[in-house]
Design a protein around this motif. Structure first.
Motif, PDB file in Angstrom:
ATOM      1  N   THR A 122     -45.835  37.317  -7.335  1.00  0.00           N
ATOM      2  CA  THR A 122     -47.380  38.171  -7.553  1.00  0.00           C
ATOM      3  C   THR A 122     -47.119  37.336  -9.142  1.00  0.00           C
ATOM      4  O   THR A 122     -48.614  38.242 -10.180  1.00  0.00           O
ATOM      5  N   THR A 176     -57.391  43.044  -5.403  1.00  0.00           N
ATOM      6  CA  THR A 176     -56.385  44.151  -5.502  1.00  0.00           C
ATOM      7  C   THR A 176     -56.511  44.837  -7.023  1.00  0.00           C
ATOM      8  O   THR A 176     -56.296  44.135  -7.697  1.00  0.00           O
ATOM      9  N   PRO A 177     -56.364  46.640  -7.096  1.00  0.00           N
ATOM     10  CA  PRO A 177     -56.145  46.762  -8.574  1.00  0.00           C
ATOM     11  C   PRO A 177     -54.987  47.012  -8.547  1.00  0.00           C
ATOM     12  O   PRO A 177     -53.739  46.320  -8.452  1.00  0.00           O
ATOM     13  N   ASP A 230     -56.808  49.202 -15.567  1.00  0.00           N
ATOM     14  CA  ASP A 230     -57.408  49.729 -15.050  1.00  0.00           C
ATOM     15  C   ASP A 230     -58.730  49.407 -13.813  1.00  0.00           C
ATOM     16  O   ASP A 230     -58.270  49.146 -12.344  1.00  0.00           O
ATOM     17  N   TYR A 257     -44.218  44.326  -8.254  1.00  0.00           N
ATOM     18  CA  TYR A 257     -43.333  44.962  -7.108  1.00  0.00           C
ATOM     19  C   TYR A 257     -42.617  43.607  -6.549  1.00  0.00           C
ATOM     20  O   TYR A 257     -41.568  43.507  -6.226  1.00  0.00           O
ATOM     21  N   SER A 281     -53.903  52.352 -19.457  1.00  0.00           N
ATOM     22  CA  SER A 281     -55.794  52.835 -18.702  1.00  0.00           C
ATOM     23  C   SER A 281     -56.712  51.282 -19.117  1.00  0.00           C
ATOM     24  O   SER A 281     -57.063  50.819 -18.490  1.00  0.00           O
ATOM     25  N   LYS A 324     -52.668  48.459 -10.958  1.00  0.00           N
ATOM     26  CA  LYS A 324     -51.736  49.648 -10.960  1.00  0.00           C
ATOM     27  C   LYS A 324     -51.089  49.154  -9.329  1.00  0.00           C
ATOM     28  O   LYS A 324     -49.659  49.615  -9.036  1.00  0.00           O
ATOM     29  N   SER A 325     -52.088  48.932  -8.328  1.00  0.00           N
ATOM     30  CA  SER A 325     -50.642  48.867  -6.632  1.00  0.00           C
ATOM     31  C   SER A 325     -50.119  47.767  -6.790  1.00  0.00           C
ATOM     32  O   SER A 325     -49.131  47.600  -5.653  1.00  0.00           O
ATOM     33  N   LEU A 326     -50.032  46.250  -7.544  1.00  0.00           N
ATOM     34  CA  LEU A 326     -48.935  45.563  -7.726  1.00  0.00           C
ATOM     35  C   LEU A 326     -47.613  46.214  -8.094  1.00  0.00           C
ATOM     36  O   LEU A 326     -47.367  44.643  -7.955  1.00  0.00           O
ATOM     37  N   TYR A 356     -55.402  38.971  -4.400  1.00  0.00           N
ATOM     38  CA  TYR A 356     -53.888  39.100  -3.872  1.00  0.00           C
ATOM     39  C   TYR A 356     -53.502  39.040  -2.026  1.00  0.00           C
ATOM     40  O   TYR A 356     -55.019  39.349  -1.759  1.00  0.00           O
ATOM     41  N   ASN A 388     -45.829  47.729 -11.919  1.00  0.00           N
ATOM     42  CA  ASN A 388     -45.601  48.933 -12.546  1.00  0.00           C
ATOM     43  C   ASN A 388     -45.854  48.506 -13.905  1.00  0.00           C
ATOM     44  O   ASN A 388     -45.584  47.049 -14.890  1.00  0.00           O
TER      45      ASN A 388
END
Length: 182
Positions: free
Chosen positions: A71, A46-47, A35, A67, A32, A49-51, A41, A53
């Motif tokens: 990036t 873009t956060p 966060d 992912y 966190s 955690k969405s790009l 991006y 793990n």
């Protein structure tokens, strides 16, 4: 109605304070911490955690596995530019963040930061109480409720305020303990 509304707002203030506490380093790796990191991006923030793990393989390391491999560099750059205060190391497929042990000065600084966040939460709760009391008084003035009902609602509101303020105090005590534990 006013009390229920105030209660939900106070609950969200406590949750907001908890989220603020989660962004404070405690000397242990915690996903966190990242966060608030936003990665540019394809032109939009873009956060992280969405790009990627984000995991914590041990107590002093955060591992970031994108992912998409392309990036990696922009994620590394975003972490470097953020206020996390950690230096990323890129090995070509993952990014590692080593969490150094906190110095006593740094711990004191983080405790002050936590105290500030807690006070902001308390102020938010008191503002919610003030707004609710204003609404109750307006109802009383408009003769929608009696003076006794108004007094009862204000007393209940004060109890609610005390309850949520004590929750924030408990969260603060827990966070201070986390920060000061070596």
């Amino acid at each position: 109605m006013i009390l229920a509304d105030a209660k939900s707002k106070m609950q969200s203030s406590v949750e907001s304070t908890q989220r603020a506490f989660n962004t404070i380093r405690t000397g242990r790796a915690n996903a966190s911490l990242l966060d608030k990191v936003l990665v540019d991006y394809y032109g939009s923030p873009t956060p992280l955690k969405s790009l990627a793990n984000i995991s914590t393989p041990d107590a002093s390391t955060i591992l970031i596995q994108p992912y998409e491999r392309n990036t990696l560099n922009i994620i590394e750059k975003a972490i470097s530019l953020s206020d996390v205060g950690l230096t990323p190391s890129n090995d070509g497929s993952v990014i590692r963040l080593n969490i150094p042990p906190l110095t006593s000065d740094r711990r004191k600084e983080f405790v002050k930061m936590a105290t500030k966040y807690a006070e902001e939460g308390r102020v938010a709760i008191r503002n919610i109480r003030r707004d609710a009391i204003d609404s109750i008084r307006k109802q009383e003035k408009a003769s929608e409720i009696s003076k006794d009902e108004s007094k009862d609602q204000q007393d209940n509101l004060q109890k609610l305020t005390n309850e949520y303020t004590s929750r924030i105090d408990a969260l603060l005590a827990e966070k201070e303990k986390d920060i000061t534990t070596v």
